[in-house]
Design a protein around this motif. Structure first.
Motif, PDB file in Angstrom:
ATOM      1  N   ASN A   2      77.411  75.101   1.325  1.00 22.12           N
ATOM      2  CA  ASN A   2      76.199  74.471   1.807  1.00 22.12           C
ATOM      3  C   ASN A   2      76.564  73.560   2.979  1.00 22.12           C
ATOM      4  O   ASN A   2      77.398  72.670   2.831  1.00 22.12           O
ATOM      5  CB  ASN A   2      75.550  73.665   0.676  1.00 22.12           C
ATOM      6  CG  ASN A   2      74.225  73.058   1.060  1.00 22.12           C
ATOM      7  OD1 ASN A   2      74.138  72.267   1.982  1.00 22.12           O
ATOM      8  ND2 ASN A   2      73.181  73.425   0.330  1.00 22.12           N
ATOM      9  N   ASP A 187      78.034  75.206  -3.659  1.00 22.77           N
ATOM     10  CA  ASP A 187      76.908  75.489  -4.537  1.00 22.77           C
ATOM     11  C   ASP A 187      77.353  76.538  -5.549  1.00 22.77           C
ATOM     12  O   ASP A 187      77.959  77.556  -5.167  1.00 22.77           O
ATOM     13  CB  ASP A 187      75.720  76.048  -3.757  1.00 22.77           C
ATOM     14  CG  ASP A 187      74.936  74.979  -2.999  1.00 22.77           C
ATOM     15  OD1 ASP A 187      75.135  73.790  -3.304  1.00 22.77           O
ATOM     16  OD2 ASP A 187      74.129  75.342  -2.132  1.00 22.77           O
ATOM     17  N   ARG A 189      76.063  79.267  -8.476  1.00 20.32           N
ATOM     18  CA  ARG A 189      74.887  79.957  -8.996  1.00 20.32           C
ATOM     19  C   ARG A 189      75.267  80.652 -10.298  1.00 20.32           C
ATOM     20  O   ARG A 189      76.142  81.534 -10.305  1.00 20.32           O
ATOM     21  CB  ARG A 189      74.360  80.983  -7.998  1.00 20.32           C
ATOM     22  CG  ARG A 189      73.045  81.629  -8.465  1.00 20.32           C
ATOM     23  CD  ARG A 189      72.544  82.679  -7.494  1.00 20.32           C
ATOM     24  NE  ARG A 189      72.191  82.127  -6.206  1.00 20.32           N
ATOM     25  CZ  ARG A 189      71.022  81.538  -5.945  1.00 20.32           C
ATOM     26  NH1 ARG A 189      70.118  81.406  -6.900  1.00 20.32           N
ATOM     27  NH2 ARG A 189      70.774  81.079  -4.740  1.00 20.32           N
ATOM     28  N   GLN A 196      70.486  77.823 -16.710  1.00 19.28           N
ATOM     29  CA  GLN A 196      70.960  76.761 -15.815  1.00 19.28           C
ATOM     30  C   GLN A 196      71.275  75.483 -16.583  1.00 19.28           C
ATOM     31  O   GLN A 196      72.318  74.857 -16.372  1.00 19.28           O
ATOM     32  CB  GLN A 196      69.915  76.477 -14.740  1.00 19.28           C
ATOM     33  CG  GLN A 196      70.333  75.410 -13.732  1.00 19.28           C
ATOM     34  CD  GLN A 196      69.186  74.953 -12.856  1.00 19.28           C
ATOM     35  OE1 GLN A 196      68.048  74.867 -13.317  1.00 19.28           O
ATOM     36  NE2 GLN A 196      69.472  74.674 -11.591  1.00 19.28           N
ATOM     37  N   VAL A 200      74.851  73.521 -16.784  1.00 11.49           N
ATOM     38  CA  VAL A 200      75.023  72.122 -16.385  1.00 11.49           C
ATOM     39  C   VAL A 200      75.649  71.326 -17.529  1.00 11.49           C
ATOM     40  O   VAL A 200      76.566  70.519 -17.319  1.00 11.49           O
ATOM     41  CB  VAL A 200      73.673  71.515 -15.963  1.00 11.49           C
ATOM     42  CG1 VAL A 200      73.775  70.001 -15.811  1.00 11.49           C
ATOM     43  CG2 VAL A 200      73.195  72.143 -14.655  1.00 11.49           C
ATOM     44  N   GLN A 215      67.862  63.660  -3.825  1.00  9.63           N
ATOM     45  CA  GLN A 215      67.327  65.018  -3.812  1.00  9.63           C
ATOM     46  C   GLN A 215      65.908  65.113  -4.356  1.00  9.63           C
ATOM     47  O   GLN A 215      65.201  66.084  -4.080  1.00  9.63           O
ATOM     48  CB  GLN A 215      68.254  65.967  -4.582  1.00  9.63           C
ATOM     49  CG  GLN A 215      68.360  65.691  -6.075  1.00  9.63           C
ATOM     50  CD  GLN A 215      69.527  64.773  -6.409  1.00  9.63           C
ATOM     51  OE1 GLN A 215      69.962  63.988  -5.584  1.00  9.63           O
ATOM     52  NE2 GLN A 215      70.039  64.893  -7.615  1.00  9.63           N
ATOM     53  N   TRP A 220      67.474  72.685  -8.234  1.00  2.30           N
ATOM     54  CA  TRP A 220      68.913  72.678  -8.475  1.00  2.30           C
ATOM     55  C   TRP A 220      69.332  71.332  -9.055  1.00  2.30           C
ATOM     56  O   TRP A 220      68.597  70.352  -9.005  1.00  2.30           O
ATOM     57  CB  TRP A 220      69.703  72.989  -7.204  1.00  2.30           C
ATOM     58  CG  TRP A 220      69.439  72.062  -6.058  1.00  2.30           C
ATOM     59  CD1 TRP A 220      70.072  70.887  -5.777  1.00  2.30           C
ATOM     60  CD2 TRP A 220      68.460  72.226  -5.010  1.00  2.30           C
ATOM     61  NE1 TRP A 220      69.568  70.310  -4.647  1.00  2.30           N
ATOM     62  CE2 TRP A 220      68.565  71.109  -4.152  1.00  2.30           C
ATOM     63  CE3 TRP A 220      67.519  73.215  -4.741  1.00  2.30           C
ATOM     64  CZ2 TRP A 220      67.762  70.957  -3.033  1.00  2.30           C
ATOM     65  CZ3 TRP A 220      66.714  73.056  -3.623  1.00  2.30           C
ATOM     66  CH2 TRP A 220      66.843  71.946  -2.781  1.00  2.30           C
ATOM     67  N   VAL A 221      70.553  71.290  -9.598  1.00  2.00           N
ATOM     68  CA  VAL A 221      71.083  70.075 -10.209  1.00  2.00           C
ATOM     69  C   VAL A 221      72.315  69.647  -9.428  1.00  2.00           C
ATOM     70  O   VAL A 221      73.208  70.460  -9.180  1.00  2.00           O
ATOM     71  CB  VAL A 221      71.445  70.301 -11.691  1.00  2.00           C
ATOM     72  CG1 VAL A 221      72.038  69.029 -12.300  1.00  2.00           C
ATOM     73  CG2 VAL A 221      70.218  70.750 -12.476  1.00  2.00           C
ATOM     74  N   CYS A 232      76.299  71.584  -6.249  1.00  4.00           N
ATOM     75  CA  CYS A 232      74.981  71.866  -6.820  1.00  4.00           C
ATOM     76  C   CYS A 232      75.069  73.083  -7.742  1.00  4.00           C
ATOM     77  O   CYS A 232      75.783  74.055  -7.448  1.00  4.00           O
ATOM     78  CB  CYS A 232      73.962  72.124  -5.726  1.00  4.00           C
ATOM     79  SG  CYS A 232      73.680  70.708  -4.653  1.00  4.00           S
ATOM     80  N   VAL A 233      74.313  73.032  -8.832  1.00  2.00           N
ATOM     81  CA  VAL A 233      74.144  74.181  -9.709  1.00  2.00           C
ATOM     82  C   VAL A 233      72.744  74.731  -9.453  1.00  2.00           C
ATOM     83  O   VAL A 233      71.744  74.079  -9.759  1.00  2.00           O
ATOM     84  CB  VAL A 233      74.326  73.800 -11.190  1.00  2.00           C
ATOM     85  CG1 VAL A 233      74.195  75.043 -12.070  1.00  2.00           C
ATOM     86  CG2 VAL A 233      75.675  73.123 -11.404  1.00  2.00           C
ATOM     87  N   LEU A 234      72.684  75.930  -8.889  1.00  2.00           N
ATOM     88  CA  LEU A 234      71.416  76.536  -8.515  1.00  2.00           C
ATOM     89  C   LEU A 234      70.788  77.236  -9.710  1.00  2.00           C
ATOM     90  O   LEU A 234      71.391  77.352 -10.774  1.00  2.00           O
ATOM     91  CB  LEU A 234      71.652  77.525  -7.373  1.00  2.00           C
ATOM     92  CG  LEU A 234      72.423  77.015  -6.160  1.00  2.00           C
ATOM     93  CD1 LEU A 234      72.565  78.119  -5.115  1.00  2.00           C
ATOM     94  CD2 LEU A 234      71.765  75.781  -5.547  1.00  2.00           C
ATOM     95  N   THR A 235      69.586  77.734  -9.510  1.00  2.00           N
ATOM     96  CA  THR A 235      68.970  78.561 -10.546  1.00  2.00           C
ATOM     97  C   THR A 235      69.691  79.902 -10.590  1.00  2.00           C
ATOM     98  O   THR A 235      70.233  80.354  -9.567  1.00  2.00           O
ATOM     99  CB  THR A 235      67.486  78.774 -10.245  1.00  2.00           C
ATOM    100  OG1 THR A 235      67.332  79.299  -8.914  1.00  2.00           O
ATOM    101  CG2 THR A 235      66.716  77.457 -10.356  1.00  2.00           C
TER     102      THR A 235
END
Length: 237
Positions: A2, A187, A189, A196, A200, A215, A220-221, A232-235
């Motif tokens: 990112n 990031d 995924r 998700q 996390v 944010q 995302w987390v 970041c942890v995406l969907t």
């Protein structure tokens, strides 16, 4: 990867041309740079999302990309081509080294490596490199965090790569002063149909911590690894 940017479209176009990839957009202010014909999940692909933010100069991460080359001639040709696209030479105190340090049009530093056998089949990106204080500690966290294989760990460097044995390495390199930064982060995924929230929670048990970077309400987390690097942890997708 990112990248925070003033102009996501222009910076995304630079990286697409630099890598020979295509561009798309998942929404306003986001330019996605990915290999042509990408089908997710692809163990060889490390894609780039360029995201416009009000002031990327205030965003500090410690990651950069290394480009692979196949010969000294190829390395020199790559440097010339990248400069024609808008890259500039960069001095980060590297001294006399066999690789070339450049900066993209918004100042994000990256390297064009001399030919190295270990990167011969990686594609255009040799490695995603994260500066750190303790590669062994980072290896312990990221080896558990990712479904990748740990290839090497010493006091100076830790290397992971897709379990399929393809694509770029993720490298954690010890540096004496980790205040040097770029506007780049990782990031993650989750796999399709994974949860998700469960992912996390798993990362938190490994040592990740929640992070608030302003944010707001987003899908995302944002977490930090044990050395405070945000990711970041995406969907799932």
């Amino acid at each position: 990867m990112n990248f925070k940017a003033w102009d996501d479209v222009a910076l995304g176009q630079f990286w697409a041309e630099a890598l020979g990839w295509g561009v798309s957009s998942e929404g306003p202010g986001v330019t996605n740079v990915e290999p042509h014909g990408l089908v997710v999940p692809d163990p060889a692909a490390v894609c780039i999302d360029v995201v416009s933010v009000p002031d990327p100069e205030t965003v500090s991460y410690r990651a950069h990309l290394d480009f692979a080359s196949t010969s000294l001639t190829h390395q020199a040709q790559m440097v010339t081509r990248l400069k024609e696209l808008g890259a500039t030479s960069a001095d980060i105190g590297q001294g006399d080294v066999p690789w070339t340090v450049l900066a993209d049009p918004e100042g994000n530093v990256f390297c064009v490596l001399e030919p190295r056998a270990m990167y011969a089949d990686n594609g255009p990106i040799a490695a995603v490199v994260v500066s750190c204080a303790d590669p062994r500690a980072m290896a312990r966290f990221w080896n558990e965090a990712l479904d990748w294989t740990l290839h090497e760990v010493t006091d100076d460097v830790a290397r992971l790569r897709s379990t399929a044995g393809v694509g770029p390495y993720l490298e954690f390199v010890r540096v004496p002063d980790i205040t040097v930064w770029t506007r780049v982060h990782l990031d993650l995924r989750p796999y399709l149909r994974d949860d998700q929230a469960a992912e996390v929670a798993r990362l938190r048990t490994l040592g990740a911590a929640d992070a608030d970077i302003g944010q707001g309400e987003v899908p995302w987390v944002v977490l930090t690894d044990p050395e405070g690097n945000e990711f970041c942890v995406l969907t799932p997708g």
